[in-house]
Design a protein around this motif. Structure first.
Motif, mmCIF file in Angstrom:
data_model
loop_
_atom_site.group_PDB
_atom_site.id
_atom_site.type_symbol
_atom_site.label_atom_id
_atom_site.label_comp_id
_atom_site.label_asym_id
_atom_site.label_seq_id
_atom_site.Cartn_x
_atom_site.Cartn_y
_atom_site.Cartn_z
ATOM 1 N N PRO A 168 -13.092 92.464 26.638
ATOM 2 C CA PRO A 168 -12.094 93.017 25.720
ATOM 3 C C PRO A 168 -11.912 92.133 24.488
ATOM 4 O O PRO A 168 -12.216 90.961 24.524
ATOM 5 N N GLY A 169 -11.414 92.740 23.459
ATOM 6 C CA GLY A 169 -11.176 92.032 22.213
ATOM 7 C C GLY A 169 -11.257 92.956 21.026
ATOM 8 O O GLY A 169 -10.347 93.017 20.199
ATOM 9 N N ALA A 170 -12.382 93.694 20.929
ATOM 10 C CA ALA A 170 -12.562 94.616 19.811
ATOM 11 C C ALA A 170 -11.427 95.639 19.777
ATOM 12 O O ALA A 170 -11.016 96.167 20.810
ATOM 13 N N ASP A 171 -10.909 95.858 18.584
ATOM 14 C CA ASP A 171 -9.848 96.833 18.333
ATOM 15 C C ASP A 171 -8.488 96.445 18.904
ATOM 16 O O ASP A 171 -7.547 97.251 18.860
ATOM 17 N N THR A 172 -8.352 95.233 19.453
ATOM 18 C CA THR A 172 -7.026 94.822 19.937
ATOM 19 C C THR A 172 -6.140 94.348 18.788
ATOM 20 O O THR A 172 -4.907 94.396 18.889
#
Length: 331
Positions: free
Chosen positions: A160-164
């Motif tokens: 996870p990470g992208a668009d957060t």
């Protein structure tokens, strides 16, 4: 209405370890303090990355934030900060992206430019990675890319990470990060809790260089303040001697475990050491409720800060809780 009543207040915790305790108790106290802050209406609760220091248990910052997030429900949690030269930006993006995915809307990422460690510790952290404070602007840019929207031809994705879109703050004790934060339109936190000398100039540089961004339309300044609030001025003057002893130990290169307060510091420090501790704690607010309120109102009038973030490493945990309770009641 006082200036303090109009200003957001937050807490920066170093998970301090007592001379008669250990890291488990320190981490449990950190959670109890975060829960206390949440009940009292504090805006955010940050923990700081430090390594190779026997009196500080917050080295694994992202792991500790997960523990704090699981034990709280509304308060914003973040790093104050992650020392970016110690880490690959992708790893930080994945760690904080994971936290933001598990606890949406509550996680934020404060970034520091200094390694914050001696050369041996820095080598142990990085091994062959040539991390440097000089890489900071590029590392921040890379990190923003990992946490922002995924692009069509992006070859490395934080998941996870992208668009957060984890909110990023820049932290600093000099003018470099002040200028960079302004140019990037990011919120800025000045480390006046341990390096107050350049505070006013850093604020000026940040505001003068500020460019509106998707994050902020106007500058946002947060200042670090050491706090020792007690029911009376005399009690606060007694409790702060634990803080004095800790900073004295830092200056001397000695153990940083917390030591109990003493009736007097006479005989414990030399005149030049007393002056050095005084410089380090130049922004400290020590006293009973009225003295604390008056000192903070003056600070806010002089700086027009948007938020204050307080440290309060008192020896007895109940005194720490009471100190932050007094502050919250002054608003």
């Amino acid at each position: 209405m006082s200036e303090l009543a109009k200003t957001k207040i937050s807490i920066l915790d170093l998970a301090p370890i007592r001379d008669d305790g250990g890291p488990q108790q320190a981490l449990q106290n950190s959670l109890a303090l975060a829960q206390h802050a949440e009940r009292l209406g504090y805006e955010r609760f940050w923990v700081a990355e430090h390594h190779n220091m026997d009196g500080i248990a917050s080295s694994a910052t992202a792991v500790l934030l997960g523990y704090l997030a699981a034990g709280t429900s509304t308060i914003r949690l973040g790093s104050g900060g992650v020392m970016l030269p110690n880490h690959a930006p992708l790893v930080i993006a994945e760690q904080f992206g994971t936290l933001a995915t598990l606890y949406p809307g509550r996680i934020e990422l404060g970034l520091g430019r200094a390694p914050g460690a001696d050369q041996y510790t820095a080598h142990a952290l990085r091994r062959e990675r040539s991390g440097s404070a000089d890489d900071f602007p590029a590392d921040v840019e890379e990190l923003q890319g990992y946490l922002g929207p995924r692009t069509r031809n992006q070859r490395v994705v934080a998941m996870p990470g992208a668009d957060t879109n984890v909110p990023i703050w820049l932290l600093g004790s000099s003018l470099f990060s002040a200028q960079l934060a302004g140019m990037k339109g990011l919120p800025y936190a000045f480390a006046s809790h341990f390096a107050p000398r350049m505070m006013h100039e850093a604020i000026r540089v940040y505001r003068n260089h500020f460019k509106p961004s998707a994050t902020l339309d106007k500058p946002y300044v947060m200042l670090g303040v050491p706090l020792v609030a007690a029911d009376t001025d005399e009690q606060a003057d007694y409790l702060v001697t634990s803080v004095y002893q800790r900073i004295l130990a830092l200056i001397r290169g000695q153990s940083l475990v917390q030591r109990p307060p003493v009736d007097s510091m006479e005989g414990l420090w030399l005149p030049h050491e007393r002056a050095a501790v005084g410089d380090f704690l130049g922004m400290a607010v020590v006293g009973g409720p009225e003295k604390v309120r008056a000192r903070l109102d003056v600070l806010l009038e002089q700086t027009d800060a948007d938020e204050l973030i307080f440290t309060g490493d008192l020896y007895n945990f109940d005194d720490r809780l009471r100190s932050f309770e007094i502050l919250a009641q002054l608003r």
